[in-house]
Design a protein around this motif. Structure first.
Motif, PDB file in Angstrom:
ATOM      1  N   ARG A  62     -36.625 -23.405 -35.722  1.00 52.89           N
ATOM      2  CA  ARG A  62     -36.915 -23.568 -34.301  1.00 52.89           C
ATOM      3  C   ARG A  62     -36.909 -22.235 -33.538  1.00 52.89           C
ATOM      4  NH1 ARG A  62     -39.382 -28.353 -33.187  1.00 52.89           N
ATOM      5  NH2 ARG A  62     -38.131 -30.165 -33.774  1.00 52.89           N
ATOM      6  N   GLY A  63     -36.654 -21.112 -34.232  1.00 57.18           N
ATOM      7  CA  GLY A  63     -36.607 -19.826 -33.550  1.00 57.18           C
ATOM      8  C   GLY A  63     -35.436 -19.733 -32.598  1.00 57.18           C
ATOM      9  N   ARG A  64     -34.219 -20.049 -33.084  1.00 60.11           N
ATOM     10  CA  ARG A  64     -33.030 -20.056 -32.234  1.00 60.11           C
ATOM     11  C   ARG A  64     -31.928 -19.146 -32.792  1.00 60.11           C
ATOM     12  NH1 ARG A  64     -31.286 -26.130 -31.482  1.00 60.11           N
ATOM     13  NH2 ARG A  64     -29.652 -25.059 -30.279  1.00 60.11           N
TER      14      ARG A  64
ATOM     15  N   ALA B 161     -54.656 -20.678 -24.930  1.00 61.46           N
ATOM     16  CA  ALA B 161     -53.671 -21.514 -24.244  1.00 61.46           C
ATOM     17  C   ALA B 161     -52.352 -20.743 -24.229  1.00 61.46           C
ATOM     18  CB  ALA B 161     -53.501 -22.842 -24.963  1.00 61.46           C
ATOM     19  N   GLU B 162     -51.808 -20.507 -23.068  1.00 65.34           N
ATOM     20  CA  GLU B 162     -50.628 -19.655 -22.938  1.00 65.34           C
ATOM     21  C   GLU B 162     -49.458 -20.432 -22.355  1.00 65.34           C
ATOM     22  OE1 GLU B 162     -49.335 -15.610 -20.503  1.00 65.34           O
ATOM     23  OE2 GLU B 162     -51.403 -15.818 -21.246  1.00 65.34           O
ATOM     24  N   ARG B 163     -48.261 -20.143 -22.872  1.00 65.16           N
ATOM     25  CA  ARG B 163     -47.054 -20.739 -22.308  1.00 65.16           C
ATOM     26  C   ARG B 163     -45.916 -19.724 -22.423  1.00 65.16           C
ATOM     27  NH1 ARG B 163     -46.830 -22.805 -27.619  1.00 65.16           N
ATOM     28  NH2 ARG B 163     -44.708 -22.855 -28.498  1.00 65.16           N
ATOM     29  N   GLN B 164     -44.896 -19.933 -21.629  1.00 63.26           N
ATOM     30  CA  GLN B 164     -43.704 -19.102 -21.687  1.00 63.26           C
ATOM     31  C   GLN B 164     -42.601 -19.868 -22.418  1.00 63.26           C
ATOM     32  OE1 GLN B 164     -43.536 -15.860 -20.374  1.00 63.26           O
ATOM     33  NE2 GLN B 164     -45.747 -16.162 -20.079  1.00 63.26           N
ATOM     34  N   VAL B 165     -41.887 -19.174 -23.288  1.00 65.56           N
ATOM     35  CA  VAL B 165     -40.765 -19.792 -23.981  1.00 65.56           C
ATOM     36  C   VAL B 165     -39.489 -19.064 -23.578  1.00 65.56           C
ATOM     37  CG1 VAL B 165     -42.134 -20.595 -25.927  1.00 65.56           C
ATOM     38  CG2 VAL B 165     -41.087 -18.333 -26.031  1.00 65.56           C
TER      39      VAL B 165
ATOM     40  N   SER C 156     -30.605 -15.257 -20.962  1.00 67.99           N
ATOM     41  CA  SER C 156     -31.774 -15.753 -21.693  1.00 67.99           C
ATOM     42  C   SER C 156     -32.953 -14.802 -21.496  1.00 67.99           C
ATOM     43  CB  SER C 156     -32.152 -17.148 -21.197  1.00 67.99           C
ATOM     44  OG  SER C 156     -31.139 -18.080 -21.510  1.00 67.99           O
ATOM     45  N   ALA C 157     -33.840 -14.801 -22.474  1.00 72.66           N
ATOM     46  CA  ALA C 157     -35.043 -13.971 -22.418  1.00 72.66           C
ATOM     47  C   ALA C 157     -36.269 -14.866 -22.378  1.00 72.66           C
ATOM     48  CB  ALA C 157     -35.109 -13.049 -23.634  1.00 72.66           C
ATOM     49  N   THR C 158     -37.343 -14.372 -21.775  1.00 78.46           N
ATOM     50  CA  THR C 158     -38.605 -15.105 -21.699  1.00 78.46           C
ATOM     51  C   THR C 158     -39.679 -14.331 -22.459  1.00 78.46           C
ATOM     52  OG1 THR C 158     -38.027 -15.980 -19.527  1.00 78.46           O
ATOM     53  CG2 THR C 158     -40.333 -16.093 -20.159  1.00 78.46           C
ATOM     54  N   ARG C 159     -40.438 -15.053 -23.252  1.00 72.06           N
ATOM     55  CA  ARG C 159     -41.510 -14.438 -24.016  1.00 72.06           C
ATOM     56  C   ARG C 159     -42.781 -15.269 -23.908  1.00 72.06           C
ATOM     57  NH1 ARG C 159     -38.247 -10.960 -24.066  1.00 72.06           N
ATOM     58  NH2 ARG C 159     -37.483  -9.681 -25.820  1.00 72.06           N
ATOM     59  N   ARG C 160     -43.928 -14.606 -24.168  1.00 67.35           N
ATOM     60  CA  ARG C 160     -45.227 -15.260 -24.089  1.00 67.35           C
ATOM     61  C   ARG C 160     -45.655 -15.752 -25.471  1.00 67.35           C
ATOM     62  NH1 ARG C 160     -50.713 -11.952 -22.581  1.00 67.35           N
ATOM     63  NH2 ARG C 160     -49.980 -10.750 -24.384  1.00 67.35           N
ATOM     64  N   VAL C 161     -46.227 -16.953 -25.512  1.00 68.28           N
ATOM     65  CA  VAL C 161     -46.830 -17.503 -26.731  1.00 68.28           C
ATOM     66  C   VAL C 161     -48.255 -17.904 -26.385  1.00 68.28           C
ATOM     67  CG1 VAL C 161     -46.802 -19.384 -28.410  1.00 68.28           C
ATOM     68  CG2 VAL C 161     -44.651 -18.296 -27.715  1.00 68.28           C
ATOM     69  N   ARG C 162     -49.210 -17.381 -27.144  1.00 63.79           N
ATOM     70  CA  ARG C 162     -50.615 -17.727 -26.934  1.00 63.79           C
ATOM     71  C   ARG C 162     -51.172 -18.365 -28.199  1.00 63.79           C
ATOM     72  NH1 ARG C 162     -53.928 -12.663 -25.061  1.00 63.79           N
ATOM     73  NH2 ARG C 162     -52.667 -11.596 -26.660  1.00 63.79           N
ATOM     74  N   VAL C 163     -51.983 -19.409 -27.989  1.00 65.94           N
ATOM     75  CA  VAL C 163     -52.596 -20.135 -29.114  1.00 65.94           C
ATOM     76  C   VAL C 163     -54.094 -20.205 -28.875  1.00 65.94           C
ATOM     77  CG1 VAL C 163     -52.662 -22.301 -30.405  1.00 65.94           C
ATOM     78  CG2 VAL C 163     -50.488 -21.478 -29.477  1.00 65.94           C
ATOM     79  N   THR C 164     -54.857 -19.963 -29.936  1.00 63.09           N
ATOM     80  CA  THR C 164     -56.315 -20.035 -29.894  1.00 63.09           C
ATOM     81  C   THR C 164     -56.787 -21.112 -30.865  1.00 63.09           C
ATOM     82  OG1 THR C 164     -56.800 -18.541 -31.739  1.00 63.09           O
ATOM     83  CG2 THR C 164     -56.251 -17.521 -29.620  1.00 63.09           C
ATOM     84  N   PRO C 165     -58.072 -21.433 -30.857  1.00 56.59           N
ATOM     85  CA  PRO C 165     -58.575 -22.390 -31.864  1.00 56.59           C
ATOM     86  C   PRO C 165     -58.348 -21.909 -33.297  1.00 56.59           C
ATOM     87  CG  PRO C 165     -60.155 -22.158 -30.079  1.00 56.59           C
ATOM     88  CD  PRO C 165     -59.103 -21.116 -29.847  1.00 56.59           C
TER      89      PRO C 165
ATOM     90  N   ARG D  62     -41.121 -18.522 -32.900  1.00 55.96           N
ATOM     91  CA  ARG D  62     -41.689 -19.443 -31.905  1.00 55.96           C
ATOM     92  C   ARG D  62     -43.219 -19.386 -31.936  1.00 55.96           C
ATOM     93  NH1 ARG D  62     -37.866 -20.732 -27.644  1.00 55.96           N
ATOM     94  NH2 ARG D  62     -35.803 -20.537 -28.606  1.00 55.96           N
ATOM     95  N   ILE D  63     -43.766 -18.192 -32.151  1.00 58.67           N
ATOM     96  CA  ILE D  63     -45.223 -18.067 -32.238  1.00 58.67           C
ATOM     97  C   ILE D  63     -45.741 -18.799 -33.473  1.00 58.67           C
ATOM     98  CG2 ILE D  63     -47.099 -16.418 -32.680  1.00 58.67           C
ATOM     99  CD1 ILE D  63     -45.571 -14.437 -30.879  1.00 58.67           C
TER     100      ILE D  63
END
Length: 735
Positions: A77-79, A307-311, A320-329, A96-97
């Motif tokens: 789970r990336g924890r 498609a972008e989200r923050q984790v 806590s830290a915030t990071r970007r996760v981007r997903v493409t086709p 997480r990516i």
């Protein structure tokens, strides 16, 4: 703090004490379940329904390996930063990516009712043990609290165990793309059939250690036809190769219910038998080393394709830290992770078969119930990761091999660059039509009566194999296994067990002989003849007491870096495939004066080291240690023992290592063994490097290490009378 300190000096706990601690109140059973235990704390479970069997299995997993399963969830789970703090944040971002749980909702939605019921009951039993049993000492040390598991957690752990072993090579290559000499480096990589040496940064090294320790990266398997068996029945042997930390990544179990009757190895936290035997079929497997992933340059895709989200990543003892996760086709953008290098302004996505809604759990539950080789083979339709060579032997005498994988229907692999263009329809088309076991090569009942697998290129046995992968193990192990199997007209289970601990590498002997020829050709003959003498006539045996193996490896250590190509690369091409493919060729390509200097320098460097040590086992040591050995400052408290060991990178008894300049510890290799003779339902022997119980201080924590060293196995029978005799302790679980 006190329980955490107790992990450093755990008090001894006997088998009976551990059994008494098994939670037995408030069990959600339909009827009583009997669990018999042997002296190694191996359970043999008998239940009146499949549902109760699944519940009891989950209970046993949680009791024996609760801390291990919790850690597997944290990794999947990336924890990890919740344990290690900010030091692990970049690792968590990469995990997480990769998102091992991405396909879980679709997989669950498509589960057959029987799978859904079995996994659900397994999770119920697991949670009962985790929430109501004694809390492992590791929890206090690592700042963990018991949390209930979900079926999605189980799928995520399964996908972590199926991680593509090609990723580390891919990520290393990304750091070199665009540098002078990369084209040459890539061509050499393709010819050698193995990835480049060395991670690009410490974070990538840590990520590599996770995948090497948890994913099913190696293994040997051998199936023997009745015509070559002393018993007149088919036989099977299998030994997985994984990280050698304790507790083992496998646990041993026997079970019987209306649908299931088998013994074998299970990954803690997963409700399936990975390697095992039922009354009709025995099976094992090796990692196929298939390229179940592709890299895509997605820089030319339009913004709406991302498609972008923050984790949010929680960090122990910090904010806590915030990071970007981007997903493409074409998959998640892996170069957004700091541990995955890439060229500025060039986002690279990773498309992986493990992100597809395939169903390994259903496949392996069906394989466990197979009543013939044909049924076993058919069960792997839709099995995706990790890609496996599954070997089987059935009671009717059939032996066979199944290519169990989901792969894109490629026509070939890129010759100049491992990164594909996401904007090129020809590059993405193979992912629109996926192959599985029904489309990939298989082999049944070979004429010579021997099947062997050792992560080799499928082209060695399937001449019409489609493009499957880039990187495979050298063919040395599979050739040695076949040679041993064909050397005797009739084989016994003891012969198969001996093959599993064989320490001979024929290609090492050939490489040593080639080096001697070139040393002897120097003006005045080979330098240091007394040091080189053990290599003359050496058969490639890496026995722990071998002097020749030591000299050979000490000679390779300075030689390989000296031959590193001038352009590109961060370090020596030191993997075995590179050495066997290029070492002598690169030597011969040097001008004579340079070649002589390189050889003399290598001997001069190796000589004082060879004078300091006597045998291979003196420098090649196996460490028995809990995985907490990786903790800073406190880690050494979790080392149980260290001892000489034989074997090498590509011996059947694998004990992996890099270039050797002196003492080192083996952390990857043969860590479990299985031998089954289909003539007798009771003729099944298993051994773990370690033990059944993950509880620190338990008498069954490392009690199988002496068996592993002494080449002995634990019998896991199928006949009820034998089970009753050899599993004398009885626990009856009641509703």
């Amino acid at each position: 703090m006190l329980p955490g300190c107790g992990a450093l000096l755990p008090r001894p706990i006997g088998i009976d004490q551990r059994l008494a601690a098994l939670p037995q109140r408030g069990l959600a059973l339909q009827a009583p379940v009997s669990i018999r235990w042997n002296d190694h704390l191996v359970p043999w479970i008998e239940a009146g329904s499949d549902a109760d069997l699944a519940y009891a299995l989950g209970l046993v997993h949680g009791h024996l390996r609760g801390a291990q399963v919790a850690l597997l969830r944290m990794v999947s789970r990336g924890r990890l930063a919740e344990i290690a703090g900010p030091l692990a944040t970049d690792i968590d971002h990469a995990l997480r990516i990769l998102d091992f749980g991405r396909a879980a909702p679709a997989i669950e939605a498509a589960w057959p009712a029987e799978t859904r019921a079995f996994v659900g009951r397994f999770v119920e039993g697991l949670n009962h043990a985790v929430l109501h049993g004694p809390r492992p000492r590791e929890f206090s040390l690592l700042g963990l609290r018991p949390e209930p598991f979900t079926t999605a957690d189980i799928l995520t752990i399964g996908r972590l165990a199926g991680a593509d072993i090609n990723w580390l090579s891919y990520f290393s290559l990304l750091a070199e793309r665009g540098r002078p000499g990369f084209g040459c480096r890539w061509q050499r990589t393709l010819e050698a059939g193995t990835g480049t040496a060395g991670p690009a940064n410490p974070g990538q090294a840590a990520l590599g250690a996770i995948f090497a320790g948890l994913s099913r990266a190696g293994s040997n398997a051998v199936a023997i036809a009745p015509s070559r068996s002393a018993s007149g029945a088919a036989m099977l042997a299998s030994d997985p190769h994984l990280g050698l930390s304790l507790p083992n990544l496998w646990m041993l179990v026997g079970m019987k219910s209306p649908s299931f009757h088998l013994v074998g190895m299970m990954v803690p936290g997963l409700p399936i038998i990975g390697l095992g035997r039922n009354p009709e079929v025995a099976w094992g497997g090796t990692n196929l080393r298939a390229a179940s992933s592709d890299l895509f340059d997605v820089s030319r895709l339009p913004p709406e394709a991302f498609a972008e989200r923050q984790v949010t990543i929680r960090q122990r003892l910090w904010f806590s830290a915030t990071r970007r996760v981007r997903v493409t086709p074409q998959g998640p953008v892996v170069t957004d992770a700091a541990v995955v290098p890439g060229r500025p302004g060039e986002p690279i996505a990773l498309r992986w078969a493990g992100q597809e809604p395939a169903d390994e759990i259903t496949a392996l539950l069906r394989a466990a119930r197979a009543r013939s080789g044909a049924e076993f083979r058919a069960s792997f339709a839709g099995f995706a990761v990790s890609p496996q060579n599954m070997l089987y032997a059935d009671r009717a005498g059939q032996i066979g091999r199944v290519t169990a994988a989901v792969l894109p229907s490629r026509a070939g692999f890129p010759a100049g660059d491992p990164v594909l263009d996401a904007g090129d329809p020809a590059a993405t088309a193979p992912w629109r039509r996926l192959w599985d076991a029904r489309d990939l090569p298989r082999l049944e009942d070979p004429a010579d009566g021997v099947l062997a697998s050792a992560n080799e290129n499928p082209a060695l046995w399937a001449k019409d194999a489609p493009p499957i992968g880039y990187f495979f193990s050298d063919g040395d192990r599979v050739a040695r296994l076949r040679a041993m199997a064909l050397a005797k007209p009739k084989l016994t289970p003891a012969d198969l067990a001996a093959m599993q601990v064989d320490t001979v590498a024929p290609e090492a002997a050939a490489l040593a002989a080639g080096l001697l020829v070139r040393l002897d050709a120097l003006r005045g003959g080979a330098p240091k003849p007394e040091m080189l003498a053990p290599l003359r006539g050496w058969d490639g045996d890496y026995a722990a007491d071998s002097r020749a193996a030591l000299v050979f490896e000490l000679l390779l250590a300075p030689l390989a870096p000296a031959l590193q190509p001038e352009a590109g690369g961060r370090g020596p091409e030191s993997s075995w495939n590179f050495l066997t493919t290029f070492l002598l060729r690169d030597l011969d390509a040097l001008p004579p004066a340079r070649r002589e200097a390189v050889l003399r320098d290598a001997v001069a460097t190796a000589a004082p080291r060879a004078a300091r040590y006597r045998t291979w086992g003196e420098v090649h040591r196996l460490r028995a240690a809990h995985w907490l050995v990786n903790l800073p400052l406190l880690g050494r408290a979790f080392v149980l023992d260290s001892f000489p060991v034989g074997g090498s990178r590509e011996t059947p008894m694998k004990s992996g290592h890099g270039l050797v300049a002196g003492p080192h510890e083996v952390s990857f290799g043969s860590m479990a063994r299985q031998v089954s003779d289909m003539a007798d339902p009771d003729a099944n022997w298993f051994t773990l490097f370690g033990g059944q119980d993950g509880w620190l201080g338990s008498a069954a924590f490392a009690d199988q290490v002496p068996l592993w060293r002494e080449r002995r196995g634990i019998r896991l029978p199928l006949r009820p009378a034998t089970v009753a005799a050899e599993f004398p302790r009885v626990t009856v679980l009641r509703p």
